[in-house]
Design a protein around this motif. Sequence first.
Motif, short mmCIF file in Angstrom:
data_model
loop_
_atom_site.label_atom_id
_atom_site.label_comp_id
_atom_site.label_asym_id
_atom_site.label_seq_id
_atom_site.Cartn_x
_atom_site.Cartn_y
_atom_site.Cartn_z
N GLU A 142 0.85 -1.19 0.00
CA GLU A 142 0.00 0.00 0.00
C GLU A 142 0.88 1.23 0.00
N SER A 143 0.58 2.16 -0.88
CA SER A 143 1.39 3.36 -1.04
C SER A 143 0.57 4.60 -0.71
N LEU A 144 1.25 5.59 -0.20
CA LEU A 144 0.64 6.91 -0.01
C LEU A 144 0.91 7.74 -1.26
N SER A 145 0.15 8.80 -1.46
CA SER A 145 0.43 9.71 -2.57
C SER A 145 1.16 10.95 -2.07
N GLU A 146 1.18 11.09 -0.73
CA GLU A 146 1.85 12.26 -0.16
C GLU A 146 2.13 12.00 1.31
N TYR A 147 3.28 12.46 1.76
CA TYR A 147 3.60 12.47 3.18
C TYR A 147 2.99 13.75 3.72
N SER A 148 1.91 13.60 4.50
CA SER A 148 1.15 14.76 4.96
C SER A 148 1.31 14.96 6.46
N GLU A 149 0.60 15.94 6.99
CA GLU A 149 0.64 16.21 8.43
C GLU A 149 0.21 15.00 9.24
N ILE A 150 -0.71 14.22 8.71
CA ILE A 150 -1.19 13.02 9.42
C ILE A 150 -0.02 12.07 9.65
N GLU A 151 0.73 11.77 8.60
CA GLU A 151 1.89 10.88 8.74
C GLU A 151 2.98 11.56 9.55
N GLY A 152 3.14 12.86 9.38
CA GLY A 152 4.15 13.61 10.11
C GLY A 152 3.96 13.52 11.61
N ARG A 153 2.71 13.43 12.05
CA ARG A 153 2.44 13.30 13.49
C ARG A 153 2.87 11.94 14.03
N ARG A 154 3.03 10.97 13.15
CA ARG A 154 3.46 9.64 13.57
C ARG A 154 4.98 9.57 13.75
N LEU A 155 5.68 10.59 13.26
CA LEU A 155 7.14 10.59 13.34
C LEU A 155 7.58 10.72 14.79
#
Length: 180
Positions: A142-155
Motif C-alpha cells: 500500500e502506497s501513499l500519494s503524499e507524506y502529509s501532516e497526518i503521517e508527520g504526526r506519527r514521526l
Amino acid sequence: MAEPSNLKDEAKRSLIFTYGTLKRGFHNHTLTQDLISHKDAVYVGDFVTHQPIPLVIGPHGIPYIINDLPGSGHRIKGELYAVTGPGLARLDDLEGIAIGHYERLPIQVVRNLSDDDDVVSAEAYFAHRSFGHALWERNGRESLSEYSEIEGRRLVYKPDHSRSILEDVSLFLAGASDGK
C-alpha cells in the motif's frame, strides 16, 4: 526534456526532490531552511513525480520511496530544491547515505499532474535497495500519494540511541513492536 525557466540559473546546483521530513512544515525542514539561509539551497517549487512510485512509512514514522517497482504506487507530491555541493553533502549526511539508510537516485518530476510535457530530471532519497522491497511488502504493498501532516504526526524520535536506524529498520521488517 525541458526545464522550467527559473531552473536555468541554478545549473551548477543539484536538483533534489523532497517528499517527506525535509518539506516545509516538517521536522527536518530546519536543515533545508538553514541551507537556504546560507545560500546552499533554493526552493524551486511544488512538484510531483512523473511516474508512480511507492511511498511507505517505516519505523518511527519515517517516510521512504521505493525504487524499481514499476507501475506500483502513486505520483508523489513534494518539493524541488536546487542545492549546492556543500548543501548536498549535508543532506546526504542527514539521510544516512554513507551507512546505507537512503540512496540518492535519479527521478523525474513535473510541476503538476496535468503537465507531463515539462519533465525535470532531479534526484531523490530512496530507501536503500537492501531493504526497500521488504518495506513495500511490510506495508502490504500500500502506497501513499503524499507524506502529509497526518503521517508527520506519527514521526517519533527514539530516545534510546543504543540501536542504529538500520537495526530499527530490521526490527520493523521483522514485525517487532519496539521497531514501531
